[in-house]
Write a protein that holds these residues in place. Sequence first.
Motif, PDB file in Angstrom:
ATOM      1  N   LYS A  61     -56.667 -35.511  59.764  1.00 45.35           N
ATOM      2  CA  LYS A  61     -56.373 -36.629  60.533  1.00 45.35           C
ATOM      3  C   LYS A  61     -56.717 -37.955  59.909  1.00 45.35           C
ATOM      4  O   LYS A  61     -56.043 -38.966  59.844  1.00 45.35           O
ATOM      5  N   ILE A 121     -55.014 -42.390  58.296  1.00 42.92           N
ATOM      6  CA  ILE A 121     -55.580 -43.774  58.504  1.00 42.92           C
ATOM      7  C   ILE A 121     -55.989 -44.420  57.325  1.00 42.92           C
ATOM      8  O   ILE A 121     -55.782 -45.458  56.911  1.00 42.92           O
ATOM      9  N   GLU A 159     -53.001 -45.613  55.401  1.00 44.91           N
ATOM     10  CA  GLU A 159     -52.714 -46.979  55.866  1.00 44.91           C
ATOM     11  C   GLU A 159     -53.580 -48.261  55.389  1.00 44.91           C
ATOM     12  O   GLU A 159     -53.318 -49.390  55.177  1.00 44.91           O
ATOM     13  N   GLU A 160     -55.009 -47.794  55.173  1.00 43.67           N
ATOM     14  CA  GLU A 160     -55.846 -48.845  54.671  1.00 43.67           C
ATOM     15  C   GLU A 160     -55.561 -49.131  53.197  1.00 43.67           C
ATOM     16  O   GLU A 160     -55.496 -50.255  52.733  1.00 43.67           O
ATOM     17  N   ARG A 214     -52.330 -48.896  51.870  1.00 42.55           N
ATOM     18  CA  ARG A 214     -51.244 -49.758  51.981  1.00 42.55           C
ATOM     19  C   ARG A 214     -51.634 -51.521  52.091  1.00 42.55           C
ATOM     20  O   ARG A 214     -51.026 -52.058  51.804  1.00 42.55           O
ATOM     21  N   ALA A 259     -53.055 -52.582  49.266  1.00 38.70           N
ATOM     22  CA  ALA A 259     -51.874 -52.921  48.159  1.00 38.70           C
ATOM     23  C   ALA A 259     -50.853 -53.884  48.468  1.00 38.70           C
ATOM     24  O   ALA A 259     -49.965 -54.428  47.551  1.00 38.70           O
ATOM     25  N   ASP A 260     -50.398 -54.361  49.870  1.00 36.21           N
ATOM     26  CA  ASP A 260     -49.715 -55.480  49.877  1.00 36.21           C
ATOM     27  C   ASP A 260     -50.271 -56.896  50.196  1.00 36.21           C
ATOM     28  O   ASP A 260     -49.508 -57.911  50.108  1.00 36.21           O
ATOM     29  N   ARG A 277     -54.146 -56.815  44.721  1.00 37.03           N
ATOM     30  CA  ARG A 277     -53.357 -56.095  43.573  1.00 37.03           C
ATOM     31  C   ARG A 277     -53.496 -56.570  42.269  1.00 37.03           C
ATOM     32  O   ARG A 277     -53.660 -55.872  41.272  1.00 37.03           O
ATOM     33  N   GLU A 281     -53.041 -42.765  47.637  1.00 36.65           N
ATOM     34  CA  GLU A 281     -52.538 -41.915  48.921  1.00 36.65           C
ATOM     35  C   GLU A 281     -52.368 -40.476  48.108  1.00 36.65           C
ATOM     36  O   GLU A 281     -52.530 -39.425  49.182  1.00 36.65           O
ATOM     37  N   PRO A 319     -48.762 -60.235  53.945  1.00 35.52           N
ATOM     38  CA  PRO A 319     -47.786 -59.794  55.233  1.00 35.52           C
ATOM     39  C   PRO A 319     -48.572 -59.964  56.439  1.00 35.52           C
ATOM     40  O   PRO A 319     -47.907 -60.389  57.510  1.00 35.52           O
ATOM     41  N   ARG A 320     -49.679 -59.389  56.362  1.00 33.18           N
ATOM     42  CA  ARG A 320     -50.611 -59.544  57.640  1.00 33.18           C
ATOM     43  C   ARG A 320     -50.725 -60.736  58.415  1.00 33.18           C
ATOM     44  O   ARG A 320     -50.553 -61.032  59.551  1.00 33.18           O
ATOM     45  N   ALA A 333     -42.849 -54.711  51.553  1.00 39.01           N
ATOM     46  CA  ALA A 333     -44.428 -54.261  51.469  1.00 39.01           C
ATOM     47  C   ALA A 333     -44.193 -52.897  51.947  1.00 39.01           C
ATOM     48  O   ALA A 333     -43.476 -52.254  52.407  1.00 39.01           O
ATOM     49  N   GLY A 334     -45.366 -52.297  51.543  1.00 45.21           N
ATOM     50  CA  GLY A 334     -45.544 -50.803  52.003  1.00 45.21           C
ATOM     51  C   GLY A 334     -46.030 -50.694  53.333  1.00 45.21           C
ATOM     52  O   GLY A 334     -45.721 -49.682  54.210  1.00 45.21           O
ATOM     53  N   GLN A 335     -46.571 -51.684  53.940  1.00 47.58           N
ATOM     54  CA  GLN A 335     -46.971 -51.742  55.390  1.00 47.58           C
ATOM     55  C   GLN A 335     -46.278 -52.510  56.293  1.00 47.58           C
ATOM     56  O   GLN A 335     -45.769 -53.517  55.914  1.00 47.58           O
ATOM     57  N   ARG A 387     -55.714 -45.323  66.634  1.00 46.89           N
ATOM     58  CA  ARG A 387     -56.070 -45.305  65.398  1.00 46.89           C
ATOM     59  C   ARG A 387     -56.731 -43.779  65.099  1.00 46.89           C
ATOM     60  O   ARG A 387     -56.186 -42.713  64.324  1.00 46.89           O
ATOM     61  N   SER A 410     -53.975 -41.146  64.499  1.00 43.30           N
ATOM     62  CA  SER A 410     -53.923 -41.553  62.845  1.00 43.30           C
ATOM     63  C   SER A 410     -52.657 -42.220  62.767  1.00 43.30           C
ATOM     64  O   SER A 410     -52.165 -42.193  61.513  1.00 43.30           O
ATOM     65  N   LEU A 411     -52.308 -43.204  63.475  1.00 41.51           N
ATOM     66  CA  LEU A 411     -51.131 -43.964  62.988  1.00 41.51           C
ATOM     67  C   LEU A 411     -51.127 -45.144  62.251  1.00 41.51           C
ATOM     68  O   LEU A 411     -50.280 -45.887  61.887  1.00 41.51           O
ATOM     69  N   CYS A 412     -52.586 -45.652  62.272  1.00 38.44           N
ATOM     70  CA  CYS A 412     -53.003 -46.930  61.525  1.00 38.44           C
ATOM     71  C   CYS A 412     -54.286 -46.840  60.960  1.00 38.44           C
ATOM     72  O   CYS A 412     -55.141 -46.093  61.540  1.00 38.44           O
ATOM     73  N   TYR A 413     -54.880 -47.954  60.382  1.00 37.41           N
ATOM     74  CA  TYR A 413     -55.980 -48.336  59.861  1.00 37.41           C
ATOM     75  C   TYR A 413     -56.443 -49.516  61.055  1.00 37.41           C
ATOM     76  O   TYR A 413     -57.792 -49.517  61.375  1.00 37.41           O
ATOM     77  N   LEU A 457     -48.903 -50.773  60.388  1.00 41.08           N
ATOM     78  CA  LEU A 457     -48.738 -48.876  60.298  1.00 41.08           C
ATOM     79  C   LEU A 457     -47.600 -48.789  59.471  1.00 41.08           C
ATOM     80  O   LEU A 457     -46.594 -49.842  58.915  1.00 41.08           O
ATOM     81  N   HIS A 458     -47.030 -47.654  59.273  1.00 39.60           N
ATOM     82  CA  HIS A 458     -45.870 -47.001  58.584  1.00 39.60           C
ATOM     83  C   HIS A 458     -45.006 -47.477  59.496  1.00 39.60           C
ATOM     84  O   HIS A 458     -44.933 -47.164  60.662  1.00 39.60           O
ATOM     85  N   GLY A 473     -46.461 -47.486  47.846  1.00 38.98           N
ATOM     86  CA  GLY A 473     -47.119 -48.985  47.642  1.00 38.98           C
ATOM     87  C   GLY A 473     -46.671 -49.678  46.500  1.00 38.98           C
ATOM     88  O   GLY A 473     -47.147 -50.812  46.316  1.00 38.98           O
TER      89      GLY A 473
END
Lengths: 430, 442
Positions: free
Chosen positions: A135, A139, A142-143, A145, A148-149, A154, A177, B153-154, B261-263, B304, B308-311, B330-331, B433
């Motif tokens: 699980k 998580i 996503e951290e 990613r 990396a964005d 980077r 990943e 992006p965030r 972007a990846g996210q 989360r 487990s969908l996101c950080y 998230l993805h 990524g």
Amino acid sequence: MKTTEFSSALLREHYVCVTHGSGLPIYVFPKKLTTACAIFAVRYGSLDCTLSQKDGTARDCPAGVAHFLEHKLFENEDGSDSFARFSALGADANAYTSYDRTAYTFNCSEHFDEALAELLHFVTHPHFTEKSVRKERGIIAEEIRMYADNPWERCFRNLLRLTYRNHPMRHDICGTEASIQKITPEILYSCYQSFYTPENMVLAVCGDVTVEQVLAVADRVLPQHWGIKTPRMLCEDLADRIEGKRRVTQKMPVAKPLFSIGVKDRVAGLDAPTRFRREMALSLLCDILFSRAGKLYNDLFERQIISPAFSSGYSATDTLGFLCISGEADHPEEVLSVINGYVASLLSDGIPDEDFERCRRVMYADEIRAYDSTEEIANRLVSFALDGIEMFSCPSLLQSITKSELESLLAQIWRDDCIAMSVIAPQEKK
Amino acid sequence: MNPKLVFDADALSLRVCETDKFKAGLLSVSAILPIDRKKAPLITLLLAVLRRGTVKYPTLESLNRRLDYLWGAELSIRNFYRGDCQILGFTVELLDSAFLPEAEEESLTTVLDLLCQILFHPLLDENGRLLEKYVESEKQFHCEAIRSLKNNPRSYASERCSELLYRDDLCGASSLGTEKEIMAITPEELTRFWRELLASLSFSCFYVGAENPETLAQALRSTLGAALDRRELTTEPPTAAAVKAVRRPIAHAAHNEEIEAGQSHLLLGFTTDTVMTSSDFYACSLLNEMLGVSPSSRLFVHVREKLSLCYHCASSYNSFKGTLTVHCGLHRDNRARAEEEIMAQISQLADGTFDEDELLAAKRSLISAYRQTEDHPGAAESFCFRRSLAGREETPAEAMRLIEAVTRDEVIAVAKRLTLHTVYFLEGTLADGGEEDCDEND
């Protein structure tokens, strides 16, 4: 129990170090503020990716284990989550992993004893299952990613990859990943057992608390012993220069090129006090060379070679040191060339007295100001304890650094084959 | 730590929290203006130009050197929105003289003089205009800042959601403006704007530290006070109301945008009808706390940890505008599941599907945050400034008592009123990524 007390007349502060019966060093810094902060840290970070096994052989672990472990340690055997327990006490818990350490921390303004008990308990009682590890991968992916964005992240990471070709410093703290897919409960347990031992850890507390109070909780909660004492496999960086190519460029959707210039320093073989003095001196030198009040920054800025965003810093672990300068510029090579010219002029004419004095004053003020926050003090206690340095020695150490010492350090580190540059360039317009 | 009003003159006031707890003091100097879509970017540009050089310190280098010499004194420009107001001014951080290793000139007066230099005596050319060289280069940097918004992006997603959420409100105006607007500004226009702005500004100052309040008052009167008194023209300071709730929409608006972007970033903006001056302000603050502030909040635990969908998945409450925003990184494939779960958690809170322990934990967390304001000069300043701006004069102790008194039904009532206003999705289009696309060279 061995107890040592340290005090500073200048700072009007004091703290105590006690070695607990388990072997854990405990630092208590009494401070009459409302917020108390505790940090339980281990000398184990992303660079520690080789395990020393019972039979004397070494075992390589996937990148990102220390960070993965940090995420998973909050989960308890009964299925509860320590975050929720801290929250019920009104305490704000957190954790972080760096290259050479992992730290678990909380801040609170009440229920300190209960929160400290929770911290000491969950860090010394690991519980990992296949399901929870699976699980966590989503998580952490996503951290990864998220970082990396971020083009600055980077840029810095590409620079480390270039600078450290055969050293774990080239790996991201979170891993990749792909690497986190290889992390299993068995690997987590093995790493926990090897690194999470009392002698390899430190507890630091700062707030309106007493040594007796902290020790009473430690005695009640801490096991007699935990982990298995294992020799640490230090990963030395044997290359005294950057091998191979020294420029890297990646395209991302940025408006203007970003750059990070790295200067690789060698600290392997130096004892802790020498290394620390070097770290302090190089931080001061960094300020002299690159601060916003300095000639170099203002020359680059007035001529619009760089944008206002510009930063620099020196950091070191016990095996390597690294100076980094980052900013935005249309022509990063031009920036490096101006910097090289400025360094050459300092090497021939010396550092101006005024710059030396000015930057020493700024650094001195930063040192003093650090003692206004319980969280910052606890973090400093951890850093200094893990580095083996007495914290209150800083202001006098700073005063003892000389200009000629900085000049010779500059001559030593500023070598063409130790300097690399990473650039994030804008993509061509579609 | 309750601030004491030391003086309140026409254009200048001072509140002080006198304490020897800290080794460095903090002074904020703020002017409050209603946000004006045209003026906001001009203010941003002007402050950058003024910081470049003054008559006494003609270059950025000389200004910064002076500050460094005062044992690392920090003088920062403040320019931000609170509700529908734009706050402009300065913050000054100074080491307490008791900790200086050698006797020093009067640092406080020197920094205040520097602040006055920046505001009232910038470097002008022979025609009395702000220096063209500084104006032109700051215009370039300003435009770069506009173009760089997408770099992260965030923060870009957060910025875009705010634009949409506040599109009918003053604070929906960008403080940067557009490149076209900025490039059209001439030194004459900016100089005229500077003179007009100065004529109408009044400043409220707030200090936390060991300096004697009377000494500080004297230093402020003789520097900033004197400069304000010498102003050529004085127009009435503009009246500004920071608190104004975003109106509940008839239907929510959805906006999608792509980014390389990846996210991906999903933001849900809600109206709450509750602002800082509302009687149920703390019920709304607690709702936000339960929903998405701490690692034991609903969003962290469910979106989360369980799915487990996101950080990152958190909520924030803007009590000046009465809005609550959820931000989830998230993805892109997980968007629907995350959106569904976020809405389900809000529904559960509105249905009262939570126990007393959950509410108690939220109360403890919020109370702890208020209690800790007295440990940080910046947090103490922020608490007092925000309350004063909203017109809700209370101490942290009073706030804590009110939080204790919030009932479960009050939280449910606020949760029921949450109305989805804006859904913004920034879709990351990179399959991976993009980790390995580097070119190495010599």
